[in-house]
Design a protein around this motif. Structure first.
Motif, short mmCIF file in Angstrom:
data_model
loop_
_atom_site.label_atom_id
_atom_site.label_comp_id
_atom_site.label_asym_id
_atom_site.label_seq_id
_atom_site.Cartn_x
_atom_site.Cartn_y
_atom_site.Cartn_z
N VAL A 179 0.86 -1.18 0.00
CA VAL A 179 0.00 0.00 0.00
C VAL A 179 0.90 1.23 0.00
CG1 VAL A 179 -1.73 1.35 1.25
CG2 VAL A 179 -1.87 -1.15 1.23
N SER A 180 0.64 2.16 -0.91
CA SER A 180 1.41 3.41 -0.96
C SER A 180 0.59 4.54 -0.37
CB SER A 180 1.81 3.76 -2.39
OG SER A 180 2.78 2.86 -2.88
N LEU A 181 1.20 5.28 0.54
CA LEU A 181 0.55 6.43 1.16
C LEU A 181 1.25 7.69 0.67
CD1 LEU A 181 0.40 8.63 3.67
CD2 LEU A 181 -1.65 7.37 3.09
N LEU A 182 0.53 8.56 -0.02
CA LEU A 182 1.10 9.79 -0.54
C LEU A 182 0.55 10.98 0.24
CD1 LEU A 182 0.46 7.71 -3.08
CD2 LEU A 182 1.38 9.59 -4.42
N MET A 183 1.42 11.82 0.72
CA MET A 183 1.00 13.07 1.35
C MET A 183 1.31 14.21 0.39
SD MET A 183 1.87 14.67 5.10
CE MET A 183 0.79 13.48 5.90
N GLY A 240 0.63 -0.59 -12.46
CA GLY A 240 -0.16 -0.31 -13.66
C GLY A 240 -0.77 1.07 -13.61
N ALA A 241 -2.07 1.14 -13.91
CA ALA A 241 -2.78 2.42 -13.96
C ALA A 241 -2.81 3.10 -12.60
CB ALA A 241 -4.19 2.21 -14.48
N TYR A 242 -2.70 2.29 -11.53
CA TYR A 242 -2.79 2.85 -10.18
C TYR A 242 -1.43 2.91 -9.49
CZ TYR A 242 -7.74 2.12 -10.95
OH TYR A 242 -9.01 2.16 -11.47
N SER A 243 -0.39 3.07 -10.27
CA SER A 243 0.95 3.19 -9.69
C SER A 243 1.16 4.60 -9.15
CB SER A 243 2.02 2.86 -10.73
OG SER A 243 2.04 3.85 -11.74
N VAL A 244 2.11 4.74 -8.25
CA VAL A 244 2.46 6.05 -7.71
C VAL A 244 2.95 6.96 -8.84
CG1 VAL A 244 4.05 7.29 -6.20
CG2 VAL A 244 2.99 5.18 -5.41
N GLU A 245 3.74 6.40 -9.75
CA GLU A 245 4.29 7.19 -10.84
C GLU A 245 3.19 7.77 -11.73
OE1 GLU A 245 5.26 4.16 -9.96
OE2 GLU A 245 7.17 4.74 -9.02
N LYS A 249 2.26 11.69 -12.10
CA LYS A 249 2.31 12.30 -13.44
C LYS A 249 1.03 13.11 -13.68
CE LYS A 249 2.55 11.19 -18.38
NZ LYS A 249 2.55 10.10 -19.38
N GLY A 250 -0.12 12.51 -13.35
CA GLY A 250 -1.39 13.22 -13.53
C GLY A 250 -1.49 14.44 -12.62
N LEU A 251 -0.99 14.30 -11.40
CA LEU A 251 -1.03 15.42 -10.45
C LEU A 251 -0.18 16.58 -10.96
CD1 LEU A 251 -2.06 16.15 -7.50
CD2 LEU A 251 0.26 15.57 -6.77
N ARG A 252 1.01 16.28 -11.47
CA ARG A 252 1.88 17.33 -12.01
C ARG A 252 1.21 18.03 -13.18
NH1 ARG A 252 7.50 17.69 -10.86
NH2 ARG A 252 7.46 19.30 -12.47
N GLU A 253 0.58 17.24 -14.05
CA GLU A 253 -0.10 17.83 -15.21
C GLU A 253 -1.22 18.78 -14.77
OE1 GLU A 253 -1.31 14.47 -17.47
OE2 GLU A 253 0.68 14.13 -18.36
N VAL A 273 5.24 16.18 -2.68
CA VAL A 273 4.61 14.89 -2.36
C VAL A 273 5.63 13.99 -1.66
CG1 VAL A 273 3.42 12.86 -3.26
CG2 VAL A 273 3.11 15.10 -4.37
N GLY A 274 5.23 13.46 -0.51
CA GLY A 274 6.03 12.48 0.20
C GLY A 274 5.33 11.13 0.17
N VAL A 275 6.08 10.06 -0.06
CA VAL A 275 5.50 8.72 -0.20
C VAL A 275 6.07 7.79 0.85
CG1 VAL A 275 5.09 6.77 -1.76
CG2 VAL A 275 5.32 9.09 -2.69
N ALA A 276 5.19 7.10 1.56
CA ALA A 276 5.58 6.05 2.51
C ALA A 276 4.84 4.78 2.11
CB ALA A 276 5.24 6.45 3.94
N GLU A 277 5.54 3.64 2.13
CA GLU A 277 4.95 2.39 1.63
C GLU A 277 4.84 1.34 2.73
OE1 GLU A 277 6.03 2.17 -3.04
OE2 GLU A 277 7.66 1.62 -1.68
N TYR A 278 3.71 0.65 2.71
CA TYR A 278 3.51 -0.52 3.57
C TYR A 278 4.02 -1.75 2.83
CZ TYR A 278 1.12 -4.49 5.72
OH TYR A 278 0.84 -5.70 6.30
#
Length: 574
Positions: A179-183, A240-245, A249-253, A273-278
């Motif tokens: 699980v990726s948590l993005l702040m 895939g479509a739900y990757s952090v990358e 990318k969509g957020l930057r756009e 954006v800071g990312v912490a992963e479970y």
């Protein structure tokens, strides 16, 4: 005969009393917000009372009419209502349900109650009570919304998000997923609020929330508004479509495009954006949020508008800073600091000009903590104001002692932080200390940095002018590294300009640096400023600066920062 008259009068009185009771009962029923249906189970007699007709626009006369009544209700609720009106267990004493009107605008609670007379010879009655609960439902919906959603942005609030994230992590543990948590922290949001106002700020948050809301996929990608300008996104099994990358990318756009406010104002900003992963960064929802918070702070410190992943060394650095901050609070409370003083000399004759006061701190273990480490922490948490007051007070006290005892004329130069300078009572507090220690203001110099100049120019100028008119000198520190501008130099009430150490370090090896340094010195002299070069560490630097016309030299070459007892030795030798 009299007996019959008495009985007739008694019967008449009882009928009048009964008639009055019926009238009162009818008035109460007709004025009630409730609707009632009476059904005699033996005779199939059905009567309606109260607000039933007003609610549904019909009257019931027999059991068959109940079906016409249910036609006035939402089709999805009709079978449930019929089960309540005609329960399978014929002797069921109580049944209830909630249903919607045909247009979905109203909600009703239907309660069916059998009146058992405990007498087999008497008829059994059914009373059906219908209550309009639309307001109650609306209030419950509002409470439910407030329990789950953020009112500003329309996405999940922090508490509900933590609950959903906890469920995600439990599933991830069972299925062996990440699980990726993005702040997400909107950069410079405070400046937007200050300049544009909180209404524009809230509308910006609303638009960011709307963007995130459109990305949400149940059990896969969820978003929340943590507080102020911070959002959180959790991605289950990110790939895939739900990757952090892909998300970033969509957020930057989106942030590359302006946010158009309802007033037509365009807001351009960026996001860190800071990312912490479970399970790598933490195993609980709060662990991940804390780790993402730490790394987003690092991201903003490193230039903003970027994405960084949490790594173990970041936590170590953070914990060290937290420990240092706690120790610093104790040191401030106990005034557990000391002042060192670095001498300054005139380049033409190497005579003492004065000293720059420099704060030093030893922690409880005796370890010396560099100002470059603890001053930024103090500026961040506001402790710098208390530290700054200690510096001014202690420096002036020491200066008064030396000037009285040795009878020599020299200056003491004191650094003033931007936060300290912004205080409304700053000028008065300096003047009060000068009066308290009976100090000649001409022997005191306040050093300010260029960061002060980004505030209201008129306010800054007014404060400095008042101090300068009182007799205190003003020195502009670190010139050339920040907001340097000739336009403010010619208007600003300063006496001395200090050339930053970064120029001195490369002075002898870089032609461009020499050109800039000489230009600063020439310009300063033309404008009537005294010049000081700080960070001079060898004779070649000294000789070059002296020949270029620099008035005062400060640095290890002529003298390191000294504790008070060493300053007294130096003053004795003069």
């Amino acid at each position: 005969m009299e007996e019959r008259v008495y009985q007739f009068d008694l019967l008449k009185a009882q009928n009048a009393k009964l008639s009055k009771s019926e009238r009162i009962y009818r008035i109460i029923c007709e004025s009630s917000d409730y609707g009632y249906i009476y059904q005699n189970l033996a005779s199939d007699e059905v009567l309606t009372f109260g607000s039933f007709e007003k609610m549904f626009g019909l009257r019931l006369h027999s059991t068959a009419d109940f079906y016409e009544f249910t036609e006035r209700l939402n089709a999805e609720d009709r079978n449930m209502v019929l089960d309540t009106l005609f329960p399978e267990e014929k002797d069921e004493m109580l049944a209830s349900c909630e249903c919607r009107s045909l247009d979905d605008h109203s909600w009703f609670r239907i309660i069916t109650r059998l009146e058992d007379n405990d007498n087999p010879d008497l008829e059994m009655d059914k009373i059906i009570t219908i209550v309009n609960i639309t307001r109650e439902k609306s209030q419950n919906s509002e409470l439910l919304y407030m329990a789950y959603y953020d009112t500003t942005t329309g996405i999940y609030n922090r508490n509900y998000f933590v609950s959903l994230l906890t469920g995600m992590l439990q599933n991830a543990e069972k299925e062996g997923c990440k699980v990726s948590l993005l702040m997400i922290d909107i950069d410079d949001f405070k400046k937007i609020n200050d300049v544009r106002g909180i209404i524009i700020g809230d509308e910006l948050l609303e638009q960011v929330g709307s963007y995130l809301k459109n990305l949400m996929v149940k059990d896969k990608l969820i978003c929340c508004h943590i507080n102020n300008d911070i959002f959180c996104v959790a991605i289950y099994d990110p790939k895939g479509a739900y990757s952090v990358e892909n998300f970033y990318k969509g957020l930057r756009e989106r942030f590359d495009q302006p946010f158009i406010m309802s007033t037509g104002v365009e807001i351009r900003t960026t996001a860190s954006v800071g990312v912490a992963e479970y399970p790598d960064s933490g195993i609980s929802a709060l662990d991940l949020i804390n780790c993402a918070d730490i790394v987003v702070y690092k991201c903003k410190k490193n230039g903003k508008n970027n994405l960084e992943y949490f790594k173990a060394p970041i936590l170590d650095d953070f914990l060290k800073n937290v420990d240092l901050e706690n120790k610093l609070k104790t040191a401030v409370f106990d005034n557990n600091f000391m002042m060192y003083f670095q001498p300054q000399y005139y380049s033409c004759n190497r005579q003492l000009r004065g000293f720059e006061a420099l704060i030093r701190w030893k922690d409880e273990t005796g370890k010396m903590i560099p100002p470059s480490v603890f001053i930024p922490i103090a500026e961040k948490n506001g402790l710098i104001v208390s530290i700054g007051h200690f510096v001014v007070d202690e420096s002036l006290k020491q200066y008064k002692r030396w000037s009285d005892y040795y009878g020599k004329k020299f200056k003491v130069s004191i650094n003033i932080s931007a936060l300290q300078y912004k205080r409304d009572d700053f000028v008065e507090s300096v003047m009060e200390l000068l009066d308290k220690y009976d100090i000649d203001p001409s022997g005191v110099e306040l050093e300010i940095t260029e960061s002060i100049l980004i505030d209201d120019f008129d306010v800054v100028t007014e404060k400095l002018t008042r101090i300068r008119n009182y007799g205190v000198s003003i020195s502009l520190d670190d010139f050339g590294t920040g907001y340097s501008s000739l336009s403010y130099l010619k208007k600003f009430p300063i006496d001395t300009l200090k050339v930053d150490k970064s120029f001195i370090d490369t002075l002898l090896d870089d032609a461009s640096t020499r050109i800039i340094t000489e230009s600063i010195l020439n310009m300063s002299h033309a404008m009537g400023f005294e010049t000081i070069a700080e960070g001079v560490e060898n004779e070649r630097q000294f000789n070059y600066l002296a020949s270029a016309g620099c008035d005062v030299i400060q640095g290890f070459y002529l003298g390191k920062p000294l504790p008070p007892d060493k300053v007294e030795e130096l003053l004795n030798d003069l």
